[in-house]
Design an enzyme around this catalytic site. Structure first.
Site, PDB file in Angstrom:
ATOM      1  CD  GLU A  44      -1.936  -9.976  -1.172  1.00 38.07           C
ATOM      2  OE1 GLU A  44      -1.617  -9.003  -0.464  1.00 38.07           O
ATOM      3  OE2 GLU A  44      -1.645 -11.155  -0.868  1.00 38.07           O
ATOM      4  CG  ASP A  69       5.497  -9.617  -5.422  1.00 35.81           C
ATOM      5  OD1 ASP A  69       4.905  -9.144  -4.437  1.00 35.81           O
ATOM      6  OD2 ASP A  69       6.447  -8.996  -5.994  1.00 35.81           O
ATOM      7  CG  ASP A 124       5.490  -0.635  -4.198  1.00 34.05           C
ATOM      8  OD1 ASP A 124       5.648  -0.960  -3.007  1.00 34.05           O
ATOM      9  OD2 ASP A 124       5.886  -1.333  -5.151  1.00 34.05           O
ATOM     10  CE  LYS A 128      10.879  11.862  -6.202  1.00 32.38           C
ATOM     11  NZ  LYS A 128      12.121  11.265  -6.627  1.00 32.38           N
ATOM     12  CG  ASP A 160       1.152   2.434   4.841  1.00 33.46           C
ATOM     13  OD1 ASP A 160       1.031   1.734   3.815  1.00 33.46           O
ATOM     14  OD2 ASP A 160       2.134   3.181   5.037  1.00 33.46           O
ATOM     15  CB  THR A 198      -0.829  -7.712   4.431  1.00 33.79           C
ATOM     16  OG1 THR A 198      -0.396  -6.411   4.828  1.00 33.79           O
ATOM     17  CG2 THR A 198      -2.191  -7.620   3.765  1.00 33.79           C
ATOM     18  CD  GLU A 199       3.993 -11.086   4.966  1.00 35.86           C
ATOM     19  OE1 GLU A 199       3.242 -10.616   4.081  1.00 35.86           O
ATOM     20  OE2 GLU A 199       4.326 -12.281   5.015  1.00 35.86           O
ATOM     21  CE1 TYR A 200       5.788  -4.682   2.843  1.00 34.36           C
ATOM     22  CE2 TYR A 200       5.707  -2.310   3.121  1.00 34.36           C
ATOM     23  CZ  TYR A 200       6.337  -3.435   2.638  1.00 34.36           C
ATOM     24  OH  TYR A 200       7.523  -3.313   1.968  1.00 34.36           O
ATOM     25  CD  GLU A 201      -4.301  -5.059   7.533  1.00 38.38           C
ATOM     26  OE1 GLU A 201      -4.164  -5.965   6.698  1.00 38.38           O
ATOM     27  OE2 GLU A 201      -5.397  -4.612   7.882  1.00 38.38           O
TER      28      GLU A 201
HETATM   29  C1  LIG Z   1       4.679  -2.728  -0.291  1.00 38.34           C
HETATM   30  S1  LIG Z   1       4.677  -4.391  -0.745  1.00 38.34           S
HETATM   31  C2  LIG Z   1       3.185  -5.041   0.014  1.00 38.34           C
HETATM   32  C3  LIG Z   1       3.247  -6.529   0.210  1.00 38.34           C
HETATM   33  C4  LIG Z   1       1.989  -7.176   0.824  1.00 38.34           C
HETATM   34  N1  LIG Z   1       0.811  -7.001  -0.001  1.00 38.34           N
HETATM   35  C5  LIG Z   1       1.712  -6.666   2.206  1.00 38.34           C
HETATM   36  O1  LIG Z   1       0.719  -5.952   2.404  1.00 38.34           O
HETATM   37  O2  LIG Z   1       2.461  -7.001   3.133  1.00 38.34           O
HETATM   38  C6  LIG Z   1       4.220  -4.276  -2.455  1.00 38.34           C
HETATM   39  C7  LIG Z   1       4.479  -5.559  -3.224  1.00 38.34           C
HETATM   40  O3  LIG Z   1       3.991  -5.383  -4.549  1.00 38.34           O
HETATM   41  C8  LIG Z   1       4.909  -5.947  -5.462  1.00 38.34           C
HETATM   42  N2  LIG Z   1       4.757  -5.238  -6.747  1.00 38.34           N
HETATM   43  C9  LIG Z   1       4.852  -3.912  -6.947  1.00 38.34           C
HETATM   44  N3  LIG Z   1       4.660  -3.612  -8.238  1.00 38.34           N
HETATM   45  C10 LIG Z   1       4.424  -4.786  -8.874  1.00 38.34           C
HETATM   46  C11 LIG Z   1       4.152  -5.137 -10.221  1.00 38.34           C
HETATM   47  N4  LIG Z   1       4.103  -4.202 -11.185  1.00 38.34           N
HETATM   48  N5  LIG Z   1       3.960  -6.437 -10.528  1.00 38.34           N
HETATM   49  C12 LIG Z   1       4.023  -7.389  -9.553  1.00 38.34           C
HETATM   50  N6  LIG Z   1       4.268  -7.110  -8.253  1.00 38.34           N
HETATM   51  C13 LIG Z   1       4.471  -5.831  -7.917  1.00 38.34           C
HETATM   52  C14 LIG Z   1       6.268  -5.719  -4.817  1.00 38.34           C
HETATM   53  O4  LIG Z   1       7.237  -6.630  -5.302  1.00 38.34           O
HETATM   54  C15 LIG Z   1       5.946  -5.923  -3.344  1.00 38.34           C
HETATM   55  O5  LIG Z   1       6.121  -7.258  -2.968  1.00 38.34           O
END
Ligand SMILES: C[S@@+](CC[C@H](N)C(=O)[O-])C[C@H]1O[C@@H](n2cnc3c(N)ncnc32)[C@H](O)[C@@H]1O
Length: 254
Positions: A44, A69, A124, A128, A160, A198-201
């Site tokens: 993941e 992460d 993320d 933009k 989402d 997931t947490e966000y989901e």
């Molecule tokens: C919006 S959160 C989603 C977390 C989880 N997957 C969820 O669905 O609950 C996005 C995660 O991706 C990680 N992330 C974003 N860009 C990254 C990168 N270039 N390398 C490693 N992690 C990254 C962020 O630190 C964050 O924890």
């Protein structure tokens, strides 16, 4: 004594090298030696606090899992969550590693053919236009995933964000890759018991927001299996349609 602050977080993750891998490039091409088995590896990318990877690894012992992460604090939180899910307070978890690195460096950490599946969950959205290249479904990233996925390789993506989903559909279609299991509202009918959220989901689904999902078939074996499943499904539908026609005829005879 409970350690606090940035130093405490570092010490915490450094104290569990059997779970949290701080120099993951050392394992490039050798991840199966970390797990001590030959099972397929699912990763993941951007695991956040680690709910998904913790539950998936607990529920599916036939696979190895790596949660990625780039923040120490998330490694600490995910390690605690994973240990709670597996009920193992110390030492190794049988099929899980948490790796600290930036996804940009994916090919420094995994060798060609080393992975069977990449999960992208609620990445993320980078809304933009000037940041489009940072989106994890941009072709630059998808090419990296292709390079490390094997013949069974698949990418599973949930979000989402409608705009990220639209971008992803176009990006993947433009690369000539095959998509399947596309959904514009994954939890439409009822909260799916068969899916690990997931947490966000969990947060977005609780608010009644639609969750978008797609899967990309990368490897040849995965593609062949997909075609066989489609053929089987077509055959079943043909049998069902025949049965319906027979029943309709019988009713008309009454
Ligand atoms: C919006 S959160 C989603 C977390 C989880 N997957 C969820 O669905 O609950 C996005 C995660 O991706 C990680 N992330 C974003 N860009 C990254 C990168 N270039 N390398 C490693 N992690 C990254 C962020 O630190 C964050 O924890």
């Amino acid at each position: 004594m409970r350690l606090r602050g940035r130093k405490g977080i570092r010490e915490n993750i450094e104290s569990q090298p059997e779970l949290v891998v701080l120099s993951p490039q050392d394992y490039k091409g050798k991840w199966l030696s970390f797990f001590g088995n030959d099972n397929p590896i699912h990763v993941e990318l951007g695991m956040g606090k680690g709910k998904f990877i913790s539950e998936m690894s607990r529920n599916n012992p036939q696979y190895n899992y790596i949660g990625v992460d780039m923040y120490d604090e998330l490694m600490r939180k995910a390690s605690a969550k994973a240990r709670a899910a597996h009920g193992i307070e110390e030492g190794k978890l049988p099929n899980l590693a948490l790796a600290l690195f930036n996804i940009e460096k994916l090919e420094d950490v995994f060798a060609p053919d080393e992975l069977s599946r990449v999960y992208l969950n609620f990445s993320d959205p980078w809304p933009k236009k000037k940041h489009a290249r940072r989106r994890l479904t941009h072709s630059n990233f998808v090419n990296k995933y292709k390079n490390v996925l094997n013949a069974e390789g698949e990418i599973h993506f949930k979000t989402d964000s409608r705009s990220l989903f639209e971008f992803s559909l176009n990006s993947i279609a433009d690369m000539g890759l095959r998509m399947r299991n596309i959904s514009l509202d994954l939890h439409a009918e009822e909260r799916r018991q068969d899916l690990v959220l997931t947490e966000y989901e969990t947060k977005f689904a609780d608010r009644g927001m639609p969750i978008y999902r797609l899967e990309v078939v990368i490897g040849q074996s995965a593609y062949d299996r997909h075609l066989r499943a489609l053929e089987e499904s077509d055959k079943r539908q043909a049998v069902d349609a025949d049965t319906d026609t027979d029943e309709d005829t019988e009713q008309n005879d009454d």
